[in-house]
Design a protein around this motif. Sequence first.
Motif, PDB file in Angstrom:
ATOM      1  N   GLY A  67       0.809  -1.389   0.064  1.00  0.00           N
ATOM      2  CA  GLY A  67      -0.198   0.037   0.101  1.00  0.00           C
ATOM      3  C   GLY A  67       0.795   1.112  -0.210  1.00  0.00           C
ATOM      4  N   MET A  68       1.773   1.246   0.931  1.00  0.00           N
ATOM      5  CA  MET A  68       2.713   2.409   0.898  1.00  0.00           C
ATOM      6  C   MET A  68       3.623   2.427  -0.307  1.00  0.00           C
ATOM      7  SD  MET A  68       2.073   4.580   3.403  1.00  0.00           S
ATOM      8  CE  MET A  68       3.763   5.527   3.257  1.00  0.00           C
ATOM      9  N   ALA A  69       4.051   1.279  -0.691  1.00  0.00           N
ATOM     10  CA  ALA A  69       4.878   1.389  -1.816  1.00  0.00           C
ATOM     11  C   ALA A  69       4.296   1.580  -3.244  1.00  0.00           C
ATOM     12  CB  ALA A  69       5.694   0.053  -2.128  1.00  0.00           C
TER      13      ALA A  69
ATOM     14  N   LEU B 249      -3.764   4.114   3.527  1.00  0.00           N
ATOM     15  CA  LEU B 249      -2.305   3.761   2.758  1.00  0.00           C
ATOM     16  C   LEU B 249      -2.572   4.604   1.414  1.00  0.00           C
ATOM     17  CD1 LEU B 249      -1.653   0.306   3.536  1.00  0.00           C
ATOM     18  CD2 LEU B 249      -0.600   2.256   4.811  1.00  0.00           C
ATOM     19  N   ARG B 250      -3.585   4.422   0.599  1.00  0.00           N
ATOM     20  CA  ARG B 250      -3.595   5.092  -0.594  1.00  0.00           C
ATOM     21  C   ARG B 250      -3.506   6.487  -0.767  1.00  0.00           C
ATOM     22  NH1 ARG B 250      -4.922   3.862  -5.745  1.00  0.00           N
ATOM     23  NH2 ARG B 250      -6.368   5.143  -6.869  1.00  0.00           N
ATOM     24  N   HIS B 251      -3.604   7.125   0.654  1.00  0.00           N
ATOM     25  CA  HIS B 251      -3.732   8.513   0.759  1.00  0.00           C
ATOM     26  C   HIS B 251      -2.156   8.879   1.214  1.00  0.00           C
ATOM     27  CE1 HIS B 251      -7.908  10.398   0.469  1.00  0.00           C
ATOM     28  NE2 HIS B 251      -7.985   9.119   0.494  1.00  0.00           N
ATOM     29  N   ALA B 252      -1.419   8.207   1.849  1.00  0.00           N
ATOM     30  CA  ALA B 252      -0.216   8.291   2.352  1.00  0.00           C
ATOM     31  C   ALA B 252       0.706   8.117   1.190  1.00  0.00           C
ATOM     32  CB  ALA B 252       0.118   7.401   3.432  1.00  0.00           C
ATOM     33  N   MET B 253       0.417   7.226   0.481  1.00  0.00           N
ATOM     34  CA  MET B 253       1.597   6.962  -0.598  1.00  0.00           C
ATOM     35  C   MET B 253       2.033   8.122  -1.466  1.00  0.00           C
ATOM     36  SD  MET B 253       2.117   6.499  -4.258  1.00  0.00           S
ATOM     37  CE  MET B 253       3.214   5.595  -5.261  1.00  0.00           C
ATOM     38  N   PRO B 254       0.884   8.709  -2.188  1.00  0.00           N
ATOM     39  CA  PRO B 254       0.953   9.945  -2.997  1.00  0.00           C
ATOM     40  C   PRO B 254       1.504  11.216  -2.024  1.00  0.00           C
ATOM     41  CG  PRO B 254      -1.402   9.680  -2.750  1.00  0.00           C
ATOM     42  CD  PRO B 254      -0.647   8.368  -2.221  1.00  0.00           C
TER      43      PRO B 254
ATOM     44  N   MET C  88      -1.094   5.114  -9.579  1.00  0.00           N
ATOM     45  CA  MET C  88      -2.278   4.904  -8.896  1.00  0.00           C
ATOM     46  C   MET C  88      -3.344   4.310  -9.541  1.00  0.00           C
ATOM     47  SD  MET C  88      -1.861   7.644  -5.657  1.00  0.00           S
ATOM     48  CE  MET C  88      -3.280   7.057  -4.762  1.00  0.00           C
ATOM     49  N   GLY C  89      -3.248   4.449 -11.027  1.00  0.00           N
ATOM     50  CA  GLY C  89      -4.544   4.301 -11.698  1.00  0.00           C
ATOM     51  C   GLY C  89      -5.218   5.258 -12.217  1.00  0.00           C
ATOM     52  N   HIS C  90      -4.660   6.525 -11.951  1.00  0.00           N
ATOM     53  CA  HIS C  90      -5.534   7.773 -12.237  1.00  0.00           C
ATOM     54  C   HIS C  90      -5.299   8.281 -13.683  1.00  0.00           C
ATOM     55  CE1 HIS C  90      -7.698   8.001  -8.420  1.00  0.00           C
ATOM     56  NE2 HIS C  90      -6.714   8.058  -7.954  1.00  0.00           N
ATOM     57  N   ALA C  91      -6.300   8.514 -14.436  1.00  0.00           N
ATOM     58  CA  ALA C  91      -5.864   8.985 -15.913  1.00  0.00           C
ATOM     59  C   ALA C  91      -5.790  10.761 -15.482  1.00  0.00           C
ATOM     60  CB  ALA C  91      -7.164   8.847 -16.805  1.00  0.00           C
TER      61      ALA C  91
ATOM     62  N   HIS D  64      -2.175  15.237   0.792  1.00  0.00           N
ATOM     63  CA  HIS D  64      -2.390  15.818   2.029  1.00  0.00           C
ATOM     64  C   HIS D  64      -0.978  16.732   2.574  1.00  0.00           C
ATOM     65  CE1 HIS D  64      -6.212  13.646   2.552  1.00  0.00           C
ATOM     66  NE2 HIS D  64      -5.453  12.797   2.145  1.00  0.00           N
ATOM     67  N   THR D  65      -0.960  17.934   2.614  1.00  0.00           N
ATOM     68  CA  THR D  65       0.093  18.571   3.197  1.00  0.00           C
ATOM     69  C   THR D  65       0.397  18.629   4.561  1.00  0.00           C
ATOM     70  OG1 THR D  65      -1.014  20.663   3.281  1.00  0.00           O
ATOM     71  CG2 THR D  65       0.028  20.164   1.157  1.00  0.00           C
ATOM     72  N   ARG D  66       1.615  18.750   4.874  1.00  0.00           N
ATOM     73  CA  ARG D  66       1.971  18.694   6.312  1.00  0.00           C
ATOM     74  C   ARG D  66       2.220  20.217   6.705  1.00  0.00           C
ATOM     75  NH1 ARG D  66       4.578  13.869   4.688  1.00  0.00           N
ATOM     76  NH2 ARG D  66       3.453  12.171   5.721  1.00  0.00           N
TER      77      ARG D  66
END
Length: 174
Positions: free
Chosen positions: A16-18, A117-122, A139-142, A153-155
């Motif tokens: 998920g993270m990779a 995990l899908r949000h953390a990776m990008p 991630m599979g987005h066109a 998400h910004t820190r």
Amino acid sequence: MYKVAAPHIRRVIVLGMAAGPRIGPSELFRLAWTDVELAAGYMRMPNAAKGAKEDSRIVPIRDDILPLLRAWKEEDEQRGCPWGIHWRGRPVRCIGHAWHQARKAAGITRRITPYSLRHAMPTEALEHGADVKAVAEVMGHADPTMLLRVYQHTRYRLRKKAVNAAPGLKLDGI
């Protein structure tokens, strides 16, 4: 959480993270070892039925997880298990209970789900200089703007850097 998780949850965390797949039967739980080309360094991640033109996408494998994937593949081949994510050789459809057990065992009180995990990776990839379009494709987005609207998400550190990026206000004379 990784340290206290069951083996199949550890695999979900790593992949998920990779690779940022959709966690569940639409993508990650369909990943078979026949989809993983360790020598070439990539996997064919099954695409969810969300309008993708192809049934899978090529996702490069991070160099730092190649040894782990090799070990998992060898272990699974010995038991005759074709799936990358499984529980004792059987395919997995849902990991909710095992995920929350690991979260509690790790002392994490904040509500995080496998989909986190899908949000953390990008978020991590973009924060460390990855190309937006490349992350979207992994991630599979066109449409790469989907990442910026939904997934990135910004820190605080990056927001602080943003406000200090412009030249100083030159307030010395005030």
